[in-house]
Design a protein around this motif. Sequence first.
Motif, short mmCIF file in Angstrom:
data_model
loop_
_atom_site.label_atom_id
_atom_site.label_comp_id
_atom_site.label_asym_id
_atom_site.label_seq_id
_atom_site.Cartn_x
_atom_site.Cartn_y
_atom_site.Cartn_z
N GLN A 114 0.83 -1.22 0.00
CA GLN A 114 0.00 0.00 0.00
C GLN A 114 0.86 1.27 0.00
O GLN A 114 0.51 2.25 -0.63
N ASN A 115 2.01 1.22 0.67
CA ASN A 115 2.87 2.40 0.70
C ASN A 115 3.40 2.74 -0.68
O ASN A 115 3.45 3.90 -1.07
N PHE A 164 -5.23 3.61 5.62
CA PHE A 164 -3.99 4.39 5.59
C PHE A 164 -3.87 5.16 6.89
O PHE A 164 -4.82 5.77 7.34
N VAL A 190 0.54 4.27 -2.74
CA VAL A 190 0.23 5.65 -2.35
C VAL A 190 1.35 6.59 -2.82
O VAL A 190 1.09 7.71 -3.26
N THR A 229 1.53 7.63 5.50
CA THR A 229 0.83 7.24 4.27
C THR A 229 -0.38 8.14 4.06
O THR A 229 -0.63 8.64 2.96
N LEU A 230 -1.14 8.35 5.13
CA LEU A 230 -2.30 9.24 5.04
C LEU A 230 -1.84 10.67 4.73
O LEU A 230 -2.50 11.39 3.98
N THR A 288 -9.59 5.78 2.40
CA THR A 288 -8.41 6.06 3.24
C THR A 288 -8.44 5.32 4.57
O THR A 288 -7.55 5.51 5.40
#
Lengths: 151, 285
Positions: free
Chosen positions: B61-62, B199, B65, B203-204, B196
């Motif tokens: 996921q990182n 996250f 993003v 990341t967010l 979101t």
Amino acid sequence: MMAHMKKSPWVIHYDGSSCNGCDIEVLASLAPHYDIERFGIIHTGNPKHADILLITGSINEQNIEVVKNIYSQMPKPRAVVAIGICALSGGVFRECYNVQGGVDKVLPVDVHVPGCAARPESIIDGIVKATAILEEKKKKMSEEKAKKEVE
Amino acid sequence: MNLLYGLAYILAAPALGGLTVGLDRIITARMQGRVGPPLLQPFYDVAKLFEKEKAVVARSQNLFVLAYVVFMAFTGMLFFSGGDFLLVIFALTLSHIFLVLGAYSANSPYSFIGAERELIQIMAFEPMILLAASGMYLVTKSFYISDIVRTQVPLVLLLPGLFLGLLYVLPIKLRKSPFDLSTSHHAHQEIVKGITTEFSGSTLGRVEIAHWYETVLLLGFVYLFFSFNPLLALIAVALTYVLELFIDNNYTRFKWALALKSAWLVALVLGMGNIALLWYYMKGL
Ligand code: SF4
């Protein structure tokens, strides 16, 4: 660098075994009238985005796991604010067969907000106190990290 | 193409976008009879997010993003350096696809629903913006932003339907009501936090920075319609943003089917109608 924890505390709230009075006051303090966004506080329903957990009501056999679950999903640094007498000691529900007692039976509570029901003003005060604690915890985290890097 | 403008965008857009979002929160608060947060609140928020513990649900996921931010900045660079409008539109879509992939990589029903809704929102936004690009091509005979922005023709007078249509779909990308389905801003929630949800921390924070880039890019779209007069264009951009805030504060969220249907209907009636009329008019000449 260090002041940001204090300036942007996002909260999530949970209501345990209670008469709902404190939870209604929590909702009141999150509504536009008290405008907690002045302090950068945002109410989020997602523990993964939250910095401060507001808990009203006492801990019973059924919500132990729920409370632990919410808390464990919050990224560090995180703080817990226990709101109302029920969250402090179980309050009027203390003698119930399924009630364990206050929130500190399962989570490390950082701030206790007194009252039955707690007033919105004191709830907001509690959150602001918790932000200072967040800041301290952040400091400790960075110190520990620095120590690890040295080792 | 002027790369200098593109580079200026890369450097200045986060600051500009962050300030816009800060103003947004203050104006929104005033509309609700509140004082609201400080102007720099969005920067405090992101700074805080970068200081939080890195709790990652799925490693991929990182990466996704990060790709989302990079492609968003790249899209804006293409636009502001005067590149091809069509390429800008598809690059914008690509960057959102990376966000969707990031949400899918966590095994969570909340982020799945958010990801699905994001796809629907992309689908709702696309026809209108493609028609806007086509309309501009009809008038200026070029898809290049550098040519479109230099035209002395008041595009908004020739393409009023496309402009209104763009106003209608803009909240989709600005994440504002009535189209804040996949995720939303301020203290709003939607099926927890939609795309979101999974996250957190830095990341967010990156998702938020990408949103700042995107906000500036979207306001650039609005600018094009008024580019015959830069001062008027800036005023129009500001008014457009306030209008979107007004809509945000006065509408509840639409259901996804209504959001999709209405966006397509607006594209069909206002967008296609405008282009058809323009086409006949130009043939007549
Ligand atoms: S402290 Fe009082 S008002 Fe609050 S939940 Fe308990 S009984 Fe209700």
